[in-house]
Design a protein around this motif. Structure first.
Motif, PDB file in Angstrom:
ATOM      1  N   PHE A 134      -7.850   0.106  -3.844  1.00  0.00           N
ATOM      2  CA  PHE A 134      -6.522  -0.367  -3.099  1.00  0.00           C
ATOM      3  C   PHE A 134      -6.833  -1.289  -1.914  1.00  0.00           C
ATOM      4  O   PHE A 134      -6.076  -2.336  -2.111  1.00  0.00           O
ATOM      5  N   CYS A 171      -6.378   2.640   2.438  1.00  0.00           N
ATOM      6  CA  CYS A 171      -7.147   1.353   2.825  1.00  0.00           C
ATOM      7  C   CYS A 171      -8.350   1.531   2.871  1.00  0.00           C
ATOM      8  O   CYS A 171      -9.349   0.630   2.567  1.00  0.00           O
ATOM      9  N   GLN A 217       0.799  -1.337  -0.040  1.00  0.00           N
ATOM     10  CA  GLN A 217       0.093  -0.068   0.124  1.00  0.00           C
ATOM     11  C   GLN A 217       0.873   1.227   0.096  1.00  0.00           C
ATOM     12  O   GLN A 217       0.303   2.224  -0.381  1.00  0.00           O
TER      13      GLN A 217
END
Ligand SMILES: NC(=O)c1ccc[n+]([C@@H]2O[C@H](COP(=O)([O-])OP(=O)(O)OC[C@H]3O[C@@H](n4cnc5c(N)ncnc54)[C@H](O)[C@@H]3O)[C@@H](O)[C@H]2O)c1
Ligand SMILES: O=P(O)(O)OC[C@@H](O)[C@@H](O)[C@H](O)[C@H](O)CO
Length: 496
Positions: A328, A323, A307
C-alpha cells in the motif's frame, strides 16, 4: 487525582507543561468557529506557544460552537476553565503533554446568538477564524456556487431572523461593525480546502449579496480572507486517550486532544487589523499559499483517501496498518509521484521527494492511531475537493490517472456498505442515502456511482476515465482490494 482547572495547574506533575503566562491578563482578539480536535492541536497551540514566550496576550481565543452537538464541548470547556491537554505522540512511542491556555472563553451560538455576534463586533476582535469542515462552506462541488437552498441558510435569510449559521452570524457582526464605524475583522479559514480564503470570501459575500443589496460588494472591498495551508494529523479523541492522560500526566481531562508531533502552517499575509506574530511560533507567512496548499491537499489529503477505502476493504482499521504494508505504501507513493506531483506548482526550496517519504512515515506512526473510519467519513466533501481536480488536470494534459480512478472506484466499492468479509460498513456521509443507492447498482451498472453529476460533473462521459474506473471497480469486485492494489503496483490495470 485533580480535575483539570486553573486551581489544579500548580499541583500538576512536572512532566506536563502548563501555561507560563498569566491567563487573567489575556484579552480576546480571535473568535474561532469550530473548536474541534484540529483547532485545539494547531491554531490554539501556536497562540499558546506565543503566550508562553510572553507575546500575543491580546490575541486570546473565544471559541464558538454553531451546531447543537457542540454543547458537549461547551460543558467540558466551562468545567475546565477552558484548559485542555494536548498530547503529541512521537513515532518512537514517547509522548509529550502540555496544557493549552490560549482559549479563554467558549460560546454556544444556539444558546446565545447575540453574545456570539457581539463578541465578533467588539473592537478587540480582529480575526474570526474557521475550522468548520469542508462541508461547512456550503458550496456546490461542481459549480462552486453558494447553495442558497440550504434550509439553515434560507432560514437565516428570512427578514428579522435570528442567525444560526456561521454565514448569518459573521455577516451580522460585520454589519454591526460597519454601522458603528469599526473596521471589519479578518476572516481566516483554516480548513482543508484549496484556496480556503478565496472560497470563504466567495461564500460569505454570496450570502451577503442575498441578505442586503450592496452588502456583498462592501465585503468584497473591505474584508480580508487570507488563504492558508494547515497540517497536523489529529485523530478523534478516544476513551483510551482520556485514560492515558490520567495515567501519564496525573490529571483528569474530560476532553484532551492527541496528535502527531508534525506541524505546519503556511499563511498568506493579509491582516489589515494585525495578527499575532505567528512567524515567531514557526508559522511560514508568505505572499502566495497556493503551491503549498496544492502540495498538501493532493499529496497528503488525497493519499488519505487513497489508503482508507482500499485499506478498510482489505481488513485494516488504522492508517498506520495500511501504510506499514509495503504494497500500500508503494501504491500511495506511485499515486503521489506519477499522478499528483505533475499537477503541483513549483515550490522553490521544498524537497518534494523528502516530503512524500515523510508523509509515509507520518501515516505509519502507530502511536497516533488514526482510524480509517475518520478518513472514510464525509467522502463526498473530500474526494471532489482533493482528488477529482488531480484527475481532471491529468485528463486535460494527457497525464496518468489509473491510480486516482482506482481510488474513486474503491470509494464506490466501500459505499456498497459491506466489506470483503461480508461485514456491514457504516457509511458516514451527509449524502449517505443517495451515495449508497448509487453504489448498490455498481454491479449491474458500473457507471451508476460516477453518474452523480453534482459530485463528478461530466467525468462519467470521459472515455479514458471511465475505462480506468470500470476496470478497477471490476477488479475490486472480482479479486478484492489487495489484488487490485497489487495489479496497479505491478503496472497492471492499464497503468502507465
Ligand atoms: N483533524 C485533522 O487532522 C485536521 C488537520 C488539518 C485540517 N483539518 C481541518 O479542520 C476541520 C475540522 O477537523 P477536526 O478534526 O477539528 O474535526 P472535529 O469533528 O473535531 O470538529 C469539527 C468542528 O466543526 C464544526 N462544524 C462542522 N460543520 C459545521 C458547520 N456547518 N458550521 C459550523 N461549524 C461546523 C463542528 O461543530 C466542530 O466544532 C477539518 O474538516 C479540516 O478542514 C483537520
Ligand atoms: O479533516 P478533513 O475532513 O479535512 O480530512 C481528513 C484528513 O485527511 C485530514 O484531517 C488530515 O488528517 C489533515 O489534513 C492532516 O493535516
Amino acid at each position: 487525582m485533580s480535575k483539570l482547572s486553573t486551581a489544579a495547574l500548580s499541583g500538576l506533575p512536572e512532566t506536563l507543561s502548563v501555561p507560563a503566562y498569566d491567563r487573567s491578563a489575556i484579552s480576546v482578539g480571535i473568535v474561532h468557529f469550530g473548536v474541534g480536535g484540529f483547532h485545539r492541536a494547531h491554531q490554539a497551540m501556536y497562540v499558546d506557544r506565543l503566550m508562553n514566550a510572553g507575546q500575543a496576550l491580546d490575541w486570546g481565543i473565544c471559541g464558538v460552537g454553531v451546531l447543537p452537538g457542540d454543547a458537549a464541548m461547551k460543558t467540558v470547556v466551562d468545567s475546565q476553565d477552558c484548559l485542555y491537554t494536548l498530547v503529541l505522540k512521537h513515532p518512537d512511542g514517547t509522548r509529550e503533554g502540555r496544557v493549552i491556555g490560549s482559549i479563554v472563553e467558549y460560546l454556544l451560538a444556539p444558546e446565545d446568538p447575540e453574545a456570539v455576534i457581539e463578541k465578533m463586533a467588539a473592537p478587540g476582535t480582529r480575526i474570526v477564524s474557521l475550522t468548520i469542515t469542508e462541508g461547512g462552506y456550503n458550496f456546490h462541488h461542481v459549480t462552486g456556487e453558494f447553495d442558497a437552498g440550504n434550509s439553515a441558510v434560507a432560514a437565516d435569510l428570512e427578514p428579522g431572523a435570528v442567525p444560526s449559521t456561521v454565514f448569518g452570524l459573521v455577516t451580522e457582526a460585520l454589519v454591526r461593525r460597519r454601522e458603528r464605524g469599526l473596521p471589519p475583522f479578518t476572516v481566516m479559514s483554516c480548513d482543508n480546502i484549496q484556496g480556503n480564503g478565496d472560497v470563504a470570501r466567495r461564500m460569505f459575500t454570496a450570502y451577503a449579496d442575498l441578505r442586503a443589496p450592496g452588502l456583498g460588494e462592501w465585503m468584497r472591498d473591505n474584508v480580508a480572507f487570507p488563504n492558508s495551508m494547515v497540517d497536523r494529523i489529529t485523530p478523534v479523541t478516544t476513551e483510551e486517550d482520556r485514560a492515558m492522560v490520567a495515567e501519564d500526566f496525573g490529571v483528569e481531562d474530560a476532553w484532551p486532544v492527541v496528535s502527531e508531533d508534525f506541524e505546519q502552517w503556511v499563511l498568506e499575509e493579509d491582516f489589515p487589523l494585525g495578527r499575532p506574530p505567528f512567524e515567531d511560533a514557526g508559522v511560514q507567512v508568505v505572499d502566495d499559499v497556493e503551491p503549498f496548499e496544492l502540495m498538501k491537499l493532493r499529496l497528503l489529503n488525497a493519499s488519505h483517501q487513497g489508503q482508507c477505502y482500499f485499506g478498510y476493504l482489505a481488513g485494516y482499521r488504522y492508517a498506520h496498518e495500511v501504510c506499514q504494508d509495503p504494497l500500500f505504501a508503494r501504491f500511495l507513493l506511485d499515486y503521489m509521484d506519477l499522478e499528483a506531483t505533475p499537477t503541483l506548482k513549483p515550490l522553490p526550496g521544498v524537497d518534494l521527494q523528502a516530503y512524500k517519504r515523510k508523509l509515509i512515515e507520518r501515516f505509519s506512526n502507530e502511536y497516533v492511531r488514526d482510524t480509517l473510519a475518520r478518513l472514510c467519513a464525509e467522502s463526498s466533501d473530500r474526494i471532489p475537493k482533493w482528488l477529482l481536480p488531480v484527475i481532471r488536470e491529468n485528463l486535460a494534459a494527457g497525464g496518468e490517472i489509473h491510480r486516482s480512478a482506482a481510488i474513486v472506484a474503491s470509494w464506490a466499492r466501500y459505499t456498497e456498505g459491506t466489506d470483503e468479509q461480508g461485514e456491514p460498513i457504516t457509511v458516514v456521509d451527509r449524502l449517505r442515502g443517495p451515495l449508497m443507492a448509487a453504489a448498490s447498482r455498481n454491479r449491474e451498472d458500473p457507471l451508476a456511482f460516477i453518474s452523480q453529476p453534482e459530485l463528478f460533473g461530466d467525468l462519467a462521459s470521459n472515455d479514458r476515465f471511465v475505462q480506468a474506473y470500470t476496470e478497477a471497480l471490476a477488479l475490486l469486485h472480482d479479486a478484492g482490494a489487495r489484488a487490485t492494489v497489487e495489479k496497479l503496483a505491478a503496472g497492471g490495470a492499464g497503468t502507465a
